[in-house]
Design a protein around this motif. Sequence first.
Motif, PDB file in Angstrom:
ATOM      1  N   LEU A   1       0.860  -1.181   0.000  1.00 53.60           N
ATOM      2  CA  LEU A   1       0.000   0.000   0.000  1.00 53.60           C
ATOM      3  C   LEU A   1       0.894   1.229   0.000  1.00 53.60           C
ATOM      4  O   LEU A   1       1.808   1.359   0.827  1.00 53.60           O
ATOM      5  N   LEU A   2       0.647   2.126  -0.940  1.00 55.99           N
ATOM      6  CA  LEU A   2       1.420   3.357  -1.076  1.00 55.99           C
ATOM      7  C   LEU A   2       0.537   4.543  -0.685  1.00 55.99           C
ATOM      8  O   LEU A   2      -0.629   4.614  -1.085  1.00 55.99           O
ATOM      9  N   HIS A   3       1.128   5.478   0.077  1.00 54.23           N
ATOM     10  CA  HIS A   3       0.361   6.620   0.580  1.00 54.23           C
ATOM     11  C   HIS A   3       1.103   7.911   0.239  1.00 54.23           C
ATOM     12  O   HIS A   3       2.222   8.128   0.700  1.00 54.23           O
ATOM     13  N   TRP A   4       0.456   8.760  -0.559  1.00 52.41           N
ATOM     14  CA  TRP A   4       1.051  10.041  -0.950  1.00 52.41           C
ATOM     15  C   TRP A   4       0.660  11.138   0.060  1.00 52.41           C
ATOM     16  O   TRP A   4       0.190  12.205  -0.329  1.00 52.41           O
ATOM     17  N   ASN A   5       0.831  10.858   1.360  1.00 48.62           N
ATOM     18  CA  ASN A   5       0.560  11.919   2.325  1.00 48.62           C
ATOM     19  C   ASN A   5       1.654  12.978   2.207  1.00 48.62           C
ATOM     20  O   ASN A   5       2.806  12.675   1.923  1.00 48.62           O
ATOM     21  N   GLY A   6       1.274  14.213   2.419  1.00 47.89           N
ATOM     22  CA  GLY A   6       2.193  15.313   2.200  1.00 47.89           C
ATOM     23  C   GLY A   6       1.596  16.306   1.218  1.00 47.89           C
ATOM     24  O   GLY A   6       0.434  16.197   0.813  1.00 47.89           O
ATOM     25  N   HIS A   7       2.382  17.278   0.817  1.00 51.07           N
ATOM     26  CA  HIS A   7       1.868  18.356  -0.034  1.00 51.07           C
ATOM     27  C   HIS A   7       1.667  17.942  -1.484  1.00 51.07           C
ATOM     28  O   HIS A   7       0.850  18.526  -2.196  1.00 51.07           O
ATOM     29  N   TYR A   8       2.413  16.965  -1.956  1.00 52.13           N
ATOM     30  CA  TYR A   8       2.421  16.647  -3.385  1.00 52.13           C
ATOM     31  C   TYR A   8       1.630  15.370  -3.655  1.00 52.13           C
ATOM     32  O   TYR A   8       1.992  14.286  -3.185  1.00 52.13           O
ATOM     33  N   LYS A   9       0.569  15.504  -4.403  1.00 52.44           N
ATOM     34  CA  LYS A   9      -0.336  14.392  -4.655  1.00 52.44           C
ATOM     35  C   LYS A   9      -0.055  13.776  -6.033  1.00 52.44           C
ATOM     36  O   LYS A   9       0.427  14.463  -6.945  1.00 52.44           O
ATOM     37  N   PRO A  10      -0.383  12.499  -6.211  1.00 53.13           N
ATOM     38  CA  PRO A  10      -0.042  11.809  -7.472  1.00 53.13           C
ATOM     39  C   PRO A  10      -0.817  12.305  -8.683  1.00 53.13           C
ATOM     40  O   PRO A  10      -0.478  11.957  -9.806  1.00 53.13           O
ATOM     41  N   TRP A  11      -1.831  13.101  -8.480  1.00 52.15           N
ATOM     42  CA  TRP A  11      -2.558  13.673  -9.619  1.00 52.15           C
ATOM     43  C   TRP A  11      -2.057  15.083  -9.935  1.00 52.15           C
ATOM     44  O   TRP A  11      -2.619  15.771 -10.765  1.00 52.15           O
ATOM     45  N   SER A  12      -0.973  15.489  -9.244  1.00 53.38           N
ATOM     46  CA  SER A  12      -0.390  16.805  -9.517  1.00 53.38           C
ATOM     47  C   SER A  12       0.932  16.652 -10.254  1.00 53.38           C
ATOM     48  O   SER A  12       1.521  15.564 -10.297  1.00 53.38           O
ATOM     49  N   ARG A  13       1.433  17.718 -10.790  1.00 53.30           N
ATOM     50  CA  ARG A  13       2.611  17.688 -11.654  1.00 53.30           C
ATOM     51  C   ARG A  13       3.896  17.364 -10.906  1.00 53.30           C
ATOM     52  O   ARG A  13       4.806  16.752 -11.443  1.00 53.30           O
ATOM     53  N   THR A  14       4.002  17.770  -9.635  1.00 57.86           N
ATOM     54  CA  THR A  14       5.283  17.692  -8.918  1.00 57.86           C
ATOM     55  C   THR A  14       5.442  16.438  -8.057  1.00 57.86           C
ATOM     56  O   THR A  14       6.420  16.313  -7.343  1.00 57.86           O
ATOM     57  N   SER A  15       4.517  15.520  -8.098  1.00 54.91           N
ATOM     58  CA  SER A  15       4.591  14.338  -7.243  1.00 54.91           C
ATOM     59  C   SER A  15       5.540  13.283  -7.805  1.00 54.91           C
ATOM     60  O   SER A  15       5.852  13.257  -9.001  1.00 54.91           O
ATOM     61  N   SER A  16       5.995  12.400  -6.928  1.00 52.89           N
ATOM     62  CA  SER A  16       6.843  11.271  -7.326  1.00 52.89           C
ATOM     63  C   SER A  16       5.976  10.038  -7.581  1.00 52.89           C
ATOM     64  O   SER A  16       4.905   9.878  -6.999  1.00 52.89           O
ATOM     65  N   PHE A  17       6.463   9.179  -8.460  1.00 53.25           N
ATOM     66  CA  PHE A  17       5.837   7.884  -8.759  1.00 53.25           C
ATOM     67  C   PHE A  17       4.391   8.041  -9.257  1.00 53.25           C
ATOM     68  O   PHE A  17       3.515   7.232  -8.932  1.00 53.25           O
ATOM     69  N   THR A  18       4.173   9.066 -10.059  1.00 53.61           N
ATOM     70  CA  THR A  18       2.829   9.265 -10.605  1.00 53.61           C
ATOM     71  C   THR A  18       2.430   8.142 -11.564  1.00 53.61           C
ATOM     72  O   THR A  18       1.240   7.869 -11.735  1.00 53.61           O
ATOM     73  N   GLU A  19       3.437   7.489 -12.167  1.00 57.13           N
ATOM     74  CA  GLU A  19       3.118   6.411 -13.116  1.00 57.13           C
ATOM     75  C   GLU A  19       2.421   5.248 -12.422  1.00 57.13           C
ATOM     76  O   GLU A  19       1.642   4.513 -13.045  1.00 57.13           O
ATOM     77  N   VAL A  20       2.707   5.039 -11.132  1.00 56.10           N
ATOM     78  CA  VAL A  20       2.034   3.976 -10.377  1.00 56.10           C
ATOM     79  C   VAL A  20       0.560   4.338 -10.198  1.00 56.10           C
ATOM     80  O   VAL A  20      -0.330   3.504 -10.378  1.00 56.10           O
ATOM     81  N   TRP A  21       0.311   5.591  -9.844  1.00 56.35           N
ATOM     82  CA  TRP A  21      -1.069   6.046  -9.648  1.00 56.35           C
ATOM     83  C   TRP A  21      -1.832   6.038 -10.969  1.00 56.35           C
ATOM     84  O   TRP A  21      -3.008   5.647 -11.011  1.00 56.35           O
ATOM     85  N   ASP A  22      -1.180   6.456 -12.049  1.00 60.44           N
ATOM     86  CA  ASP A  22      -1.842   6.532 -13.364  1.00 60.44           C
ATOM     87  C   ASP A  22      -2.387   5.173 -13.811  1.00 60.44           C
ATOM     88  O   ASP A  22      -3.391   5.101 -14.530  1.00 60.44           O
ATOM     89  N   LYS A  23      -1.727   4.119 -13.396  1.00 62.63           N
ATOM     90  CA  LYS A  23      -2.130   2.767 -13.801  1.00 62.63           C
ATOM     91  C   LYS A  23      -3.557   2.452 -13.355  1.00 62.63           C
ATOM     92  O   LYS A  23      -4.269   1.678 -14.016  1.00 62.63           O
ATOM     93  N   TRP A  24      -3.989   3.060 -12.243  1.00 58.22           N
ATOM     94  CA  TRP A  24      -5.292   2.721 -11.666  1.00 58.22           C
ATOM     95  C   TRP A  24      -6.342   3.808 -11.869  1.00 58.22           C
ATOM     96  O   TRP A  24      -7.520   3.591 -11.572  1.00 58.22           O
ATOM     97  N   TYR A  25      -5.928   4.933 -12.372  1.00 58.25           N
ATOM     98  CA  TYR A  25      -6.874   6.033 -12.561  1.00 58.25           C
ATOM     99  C   TYR A  25      -7.820   5.735 -13.722  1.00 58.25           C
ATOM    100  O   TYR A  25      -7.413   5.230 -14.769  1.00 58.25           O
ATOM    101  N   ILE A  26      -9.084   6.066 -13.541  1.00 58.08           N
ATOM    102  CA  ILE A  26     -10.110   5.917 -14.571  1.00 58.08           C
ATOM    103  C   ILE A  26     -10.609   7.314 -14.923  1.00 58.08           C
ATOM    104  O   ILE A  26     -11.022   8.065 -14.042  1.00 58.08           O
ATOM    105  N   GLN A  27     -10.589   7.645 -16.191  1.00 53.52           N
ATOM    106  CA  GLN A  27     -10.924   9.003 -16.593  1.00 53.52           C
ATOM    107  C   GLN A  27     -12.365   9.368 -16.236  1.00 53.52           C
ATOM    108  O   GLN A  27     -13.266   8.532 -16.249  1.00 53.52           O
TER     109      GLN A  27
END
Length: 437
Positions: free
Chosen positions: A395-421
């Motif tokens: 389980l991965l948790h993007w707690n903090g200021h930078y969220k995986p749906w924002s430009r400056t976050s790390s490991f956004t490719e992991v989050w993108d795999k599960w996002y549904i438009q």
Amino acid sequence: MMLSMLLCQSTVLVLTTSGCSCWLVLGRIERRLRLINSWAGDLKLSTGVLWYSRRMRLTRRAADDDAMSLRRVNVAILVLLAVAFLIIVQRNLLNLNDFLRSENPDAVPGMILPFESEFSPELRPDLVRTGEKIPVVITAAEERLGAVVAAMNSVYQNSKANIVFNIVTMNDTVDHLKLWMTKTQLNNVKHKIIIFEPQLLNGKITKNPQKLDSVKPLTFARFYMPVFLPDAEKAIYLDDDIIVQGDIQELFDTSLKSGHAAAFSDDCDSASTKGIVRGAGNQNNYIGFLDFKKEAIKKLGMRANTCSFNPGVIVANLTEWKRQNITNQLEHWMELNAQEDLYSKTLAESITTPPLLIVFYKHHSSIDPMWHVRHLGATGAGNRYSPQFVKAAKLLHWNGHYKPWSRTSSFTEVWDKWYIQDPMRKFHPVRKHAGDK
């Protein structure tokens, strides 16, 4: 003279008699030879018949074998032709979907078109999930609805358990949420939408206008799990900025000690805290969340350097929660903080954490650290964690200021795999482009 004649007659008689005997013997021999020849002929005929019959049986068996082989070849050819036909039909139907998308500019990404669910594995309807229900509580704020969808999709696709999502949201988000759940591949997911009443928080949150904007009512939904799930004995709470990569059944099976109402992941001894650079306060112990100069906090006798925990993932024993009146205890400390400002001035994260730290002080169970790898939303997370470690995390948790749906976050490719438009095209993840610095 007379004697000679007699002798001659006798001799003739003897010879005649002897000749007759010979002829008789010869006749008998001839008859027996004929009988033997007849037997031999019959024997040859029988042998020939037997040989012919055996040869016919062998010929017939070989013909049957050939016919059987021919039938098998024919069946194999028919099966191959049927498979080829189905493949052609599948491709034509999928091409039809592509054509419909190109011809219909109003087709929304993420929506299921005709035949798509039947032939796309990721959209194929699930078999009915049975067995013990796993209640999962998650909140859905309008501005973060895409995060909730990605989180639920990751939980659901990585498990075969009988998961039921209890989505706590506000009235103005319900229609958008329902459309996202019914018009995409989430349409088979068992869920219940629960309307959160902000009136529950009257007198329990600060009235300071400067701080009021940062207060999000839905963040307190975790305090009211027994209210939302009156019949459940156990449940999981998840923040919306998470992605699950393991089977949620394993997390649900976390063993809680006797008398413990909840399990959390501790901050001090987890892989998530190693090498972390904190933006404000000491966010891995109690002094980072509570003002130990306040009398109400001093009276509790808690040690300031006690390891804190992160309540973004909770495994709750709701039976024990209700027995200990945990919700009432949490509300008490919320009310007291609204009056006396008990929380740390350097508090960098959720204002829901301090009351939980007080109520569950040295009285909670632990979650496997790999089931809550956090701080992915902090500065430098991309350098702190290796791709191998992130892949292994459950389980991965993007707690903090930078969220995986924002430009400056790390490991956004992991989050993108599960996002549904978003079918309504309201939610748009922000991504870096080639020209961005």
